[in-house]
Design a protein around this motif. Structure first.
Motif, PDB file in Angstrom:
ATOM      1  N   GLU A 119       5.611  20.790   7.200  1.00 23.33           N
ATOM      2  CA  GLU A 119       6.572  20.880   6.235  1.00 23.33           C
ATOM      3  C   GLU A 119       7.468  22.107   6.673  1.00 23.33           C
ATOM      4  O   GLU A 119       7.148  22.818   7.760  1.00 23.33           O
ATOM      5  CB  GLU A 119       6.099  21.460   4.799  1.00 23.33           C
ATOM      6  CG  GLU A 119       5.283  22.713   4.830  1.00 23.33           C
ATOM      7  CD  GLU A 119       4.552  22.940   3.305  1.00 23.33           C
ATOM      8  OE1 GLU A 119       5.349  23.663   2.589  1.00 23.33           O
ATOM      9  OE2 GLU A 119       3.494  22.399   3.134  1.00 23.33           O
ATOM     10  N   PRO A 148      13.632  16.828  -1.489  1.00 26.19           N
ATOM     11  CA  PRO A 148      12.741  15.388  -0.835  1.00 26.19           C
ATOM     12  C   PRO A 148      13.058  15.143   0.424  1.00 26.19           C
ATOM     13  O   PRO A 148      12.381  14.724   1.137  1.00 26.19           O
ATOM     14  CB  PRO A 148      13.295  14.365  -1.958  1.00 26.19           C
ATOM     15  CG  PRO A 148      14.732  14.814  -2.222  1.00 26.19           C
ATOM     16  CD  PRO A 148      14.730  16.357  -2.509  1.00 26.19           C
ATOM     17  N   HIS A 149      14.249  15.534   1.004  1.00 24.09           N
ATOM     18  CA  HIS A 149      14.623  15.290   2.408  1.00 24.09           C
ATOM     19  C   HIS A 149      15.627  16.481   2.743  1.00 24.09           C
ATOM     20  O   HIS A 149      16.379  17.253   1.912  1.00 24.09           O
ATOM     21  CB  HIS A 149      15.410  14.182   2.534  1.00 24.09           C
ATOM     22  CG  HIS A 149      15.482  13.550   3.954  1.00 24.09           C
ATOM     23  ND1 HIS A 149      16.404  13.818   4.613  1.00 24.09           N
ATOM     24  CD2 HIS A 149      14.609  12.628   4.772  1.00 24.09           C
ATOM     25  CE1 HIS A 149      16.393  13.460   5.785  1.00 24.09           C
ATOM     26  NE2 HIS A 149      15.291  12.669   6.099  1.00 24.09           N
ATOM     27  N   PRO A 150      15.674  17.089   4.034  1.00 22.74           N
ATOM     28  CA  PRO A 150      16.509  17.823   4.572  1.00 22.74           C
ATOM     29  C   PRO A 150      17.884  17.632   4.280  1.00 22.74           C
ATOM     30  O   PRO A 150      18.858  18.531   4.097  1.00 22.74           O
ATOM     31  CB  PRO A 150      16.188  18.041   6.135  1.00 22.74           C
ATOM     32  CG  PRO A 150      14.748  17.580   6.066  1.00 22.74           C
ATOM     33  CD  PRO A 150      14.692  16.510   5.153  1.00 22.74           C
ATOM     34  N   LYS A 151      18.479  16.319   4.084  1.00 23.89           N
ATOM     35  CA  LYS A 151      19.620  16.014   3.961  1.00 23.89           C
ATOM     36  C   LYS A 151      20.044  15.955   2.441  1.00 23.89           C
ATOM     37  O   LYS A 151      21.099  15.584   1.944  1.00 23.89           O
ATOM     38  CB  LYS A 151      20.234  14.880   4.753  1.00 23.89           C
ATOM     39  CG  LYS A 151      20.089  15.117   6.354  1.00 23.89           C
ATOM     40  CD  LYS A 151      20.690  13.857   7.115  1.00 23.89           C
ATOM     41  CE  LYS A 151      20.482  14.087   8.616  1.00 23.89           C
ATOM     42  NZ  LYS A 151      21.569  15.267   9.047  1.00 23.89           N
ATOM     43  N   ALA A 152      19.254  15.977   1.541  1.00 24.95           N
ATOM     44  CA  ALA A 152      19.092  15.671   0.081  1.00 24.95           C
ATOM     45  C   ALA A 152      20.149  16.687  -0.778  1.00 24.95           C
ATOM     46  O   ALA A 152      21.030  16.455  -1.447  1.00 24.95           O
ATOM     47  CB  ALA A 152      17.851  15.572  -0.418  1.00 24.95           C
ATOM     48  N   CYS A 209      10.528  21.471   1.974  1.00 25.23           N
ATOM     49  CA  CYS A 209      10.660  20.259   2.288  1.00 25.23           C
ATOM     50  C   CYS A 209       9.452  19.640   2.946  1.00 25.23           C
ATOM     51  O   CYS A 209       9.249  20.322   4.147  1.00 25.23           O
ATOM     52  CB  CYS A 209      11.883  19.874   2.947  1.00 25.23           C
ATOM     53  SG  CYS A 209      12.219  18.027   3.033  1.00 25.23           S
ATOM     54  N   THR A 262       9.018  16.607   4.228  1.00 26.21           N
ATOM     55  CA  THR A 262       9.550  15.623   5.240  1.00 26.21           C
ATOM     56  C   THR A 262      10.279  16.354   6.291  1.00 26.21           C
ATOM     57  O   THR A 262      11.073  17.223   5.981  1.00 26.21           O
ATOM     58  CB  THR A 262      10.473  14.766   4.613  1.00 26.21           C
ATOM     59  OG1 THR A 262       9.960  13.907   3.508  1.00 26.21           O
ATOM     60  CG2 THR A 262      11.048  13.471   5.606  1.00 26.21           C
ATOM     61  N   THR A 274      11.984  15.698  10.125  1.00 32.98           N
ATOM     62  CA  THR A 274      12.413  14.585  10.951  1.00 32.98           C
ATOM     63  C   THR A 274      13.112  15.395  12.100  1.00 32.98           C
ATOM     64  O   THR A 274      13.943  16.488  11.772  1.00 32.98           O
ATOM     65  CB  THR A 274      13.581  13.615  10.469  1.00 32.98           C
ATOM     66  OG1 THR A 274      14.570  14.010   9.823  1.00 32.98           O
ATOM     67  CG2 THR A 274      12.333  12.642   9.210  1.00 32.98           C
ATOM     68  N   ALA A 301      16.975  10.964  14.064  1.00 35.17           N
ATOM     69  CA  ALA A 301      16.624  10.411  12.897  1.00 35.17           C
ATOM     70  C   ALA A 301      16.992   8.844  12.574  1.00 35.17           C
ATOM     71  O   ALA A 301      18.190   8.727  12.928  1.00 35.17           O
ATOM     72  CB  ALA A 301      16.915  11.338  11.676  1.00 35.17           C
ATOM     73  N   GLU A 354      18.718   7.830   7.435  1.00 33.84           N
ATOM     74  CA  GLU A 354      18.589   9.300   7.119  1.00 33.84           C
ATOM     75  C   GLU A 354      19.756  10.164   7.533  1.00 33.84           C
ATOM     76  O   GLU A 354      19.585  11.417   7.347  1.00 33.84           O
ATOM     77  CB  GLU A 354      17.351   9.856   7.810  1.00 33.84           C
ATOM     78  CG  GLU A 354      15.838   9.167   7.516  1.00 33.84           C
ATOM     79  CD  GLU A 354      14.692   9.678   7.814  1.00 33.84           C
ATOM     80  OE1 GLU A 354      14.861  10.639   8.835  1.00 33.84           O
ATOM     81  OE2 GLU A 354      13.567   9.300   7.469  1.00 33.84           O
ATOM     82  N   ASN A 355      20.670   9.367   7.942  1.00 33.92           N
ATOM     83  CA  ASN A 355      21.881  10.302   8.405  1.00 33.92           C
ATOM     84  C   ASN A 355      23.323   9.553   7.776  1.00 33.92           C
ATOM     85  O   ASN A 355      24.007   8.633   8.399  1.00 33.92           O
ATOM     86  CB  ASN A 355      21.876  10.142   9.849  1.00 33.92           C
ATOM     87  CG  ASN A 355      21.273  10.979  10.714  1.00 33.92           C
ATOM     88  OD1 ASN A 355      21.182  12.336  10.621  1.00 33.92           O
ATOM     89  ND2 ASN A 355      20.388  10.410  11.537  1.00 33.92           N
TER      90      ASN A 355
END
Length: 371
Positions: A257, A343-347, A356, A358, A360, A365, A369-370
């Protein structure tokens, strides 16, 4: 730095160490203390172990600096007495000054005008020569500006060696000794918390430690505004962790994490450490202490360890200064007491302490996810 000064750096070597160096200095490397920290950060917590790398000669990154220069010498990339040129926000600069003296190489460092006056004086006192950039680049900020100047210097110093700390495997190899010291001192380890900048020390110690403790969890700690784990790059107040580029030394697949920590949380942790544990440090130290205390709370009975990369002295005019805090809108009293879950670094963009599960590599990625 003038061309004449650069030429002197290239031809005369480090005047303190001489071109032959002083390899006896290498005997001083490492073997730093391990402290048990039980102070409230900011809530009560059962305690975690902290490797006090700020008390080591040359600091934590002296391990990496020596490893990178020795590796380059062995491969013939760094010739006897040749200069070493590198970009730094300060900590690696001290390590390279140490390695340069020990191995007989003059050191030219590219910093920026936000480098503290005390750090400038310390680097020069140790024989390093400084080249400072005076404005950040539109994309990549100060880090990109330093790298641009560094490449210019390399054209003027054709015999110079650039360690490229962000992408050099010898960077992480230098931390094998740190891993060995942790194994020697701890009977067991469940959770390791590491700050991430170049990615060197987290990648360098997790492999050896997991050979001893295969189920060891690794938590990465980044700065808000850093792009390492897929967040958007922003101007960053904190130095010593985070990045505006994607270093290839980061072992993304090793992390369980990641946490992003803001200046208020890091400064509050530093001040609490200084008041109650005596040992403290700068932005990186405060950030990992905060997350290590959190890990010790949420994993009852687990043995948690982290690395304090530096000590407090460099930060007396920033982290520990009330006027600095007021000027930059840092209010330690309002620091978050637990992370926001994303939930995700880009969320969502992390503007304070966030967590987070998740992790990646943002460079490779999958397309979904991008967005």
């Amino acid at each position: 730095m003038t061309t004449a000064v650069l030429a002197t750096a290239a031809t005369t070597g480090n005047r303190t160490a001489g071109t032959t160096g002083n390899r006896e200095l290498l005997d001083l490397l490492g073997r730093t203390p391990l402290a048990h920290v039980t102070v409230d950060l900011p809530c009560p917590q059962p305690g975690f172990w902290a490797k006090l790398e700020g008390l080591g000669v040359g600091g934590m990154k002296a391990r990496a600096a020596v490893s990178m220069l020795l590796g380059a010498e062995k491969r013939g990339e760094l010739r006897p007495g040749a200069p070493v040129v590198e970009s730094t926000s300060g900590t690696l600069g001290i390590g390279l000054a140490f390695a340069g003296q020990a191995l007989g190489h003059p050191v030219v460092l590219v910093g920026d005008i936000e480098l503290e006056p005390s750090m400038r004086q310390l680097l020069r006192a140790h024989g390093a020569r400084l080249e400072l950039v005076d404005r950040p680049e539109a994309e990549g900020g100060w880090q990109a500006a330093r790298l641009t100047r560094l490449r210019e210097l390399l054209t003027r110093l054709p015999d110079a060696y650039w360690p490229d700390q962000y992408n050099n495997p010898d960077n992480k190899a230098g931390y094998a000794s740190l891993a060995a010291e942790l194994v020697d001192r701890l009977d067991h380890l469940d959770v390791l918390v590491c700050s991430v900048g170049t990615g060197g020390h987290s990648a360098g110690i997790i492999g050896p430690l997991r050979r001893h403790w295969p189920r060891l969890r690794l938590i990465g700690v980044d700065a808000t505004g850093s792009t390492i784990f897929g967040q958007p790059a922003r101007a960053r107040l904190m130095r010593g962790l985070g990045s505006s580029i994607h270093p290839r030394n980061v072992a993304y697949d090793a992390f369980d994490e990641v946490h992003w920590v803001g200046p208020a949380e890091a400064a509050d942790a530093c001040r609490r450490l200084a008041r109650s544990s005596f040992v403290s440090g700068g932005w990186s130290t405060g950030a990992v202490a905060l997350v290590a205390a959190w890990a010790a709370r949420v994993h009852p009975g687990a043995v948690v360890a982290t690395v304090f990369p530096d000590g407090p002295h460099r930060y007396l005019g920033s982290v520990f200064d009330d006027d600095f805090a007021a000027t930059h809108g840092i209010e330690p009293a309002t620091a978050a007491t637990r992370p926001v879950e994303i939930p995700h670094p880009k969320a969502v963009e992390a503007t304070g302490w966030a967590r987070c599960g998740t992790v990646t590599d943002p460079v490779v990625a999958p397309p979904e996810e991008n967005p």
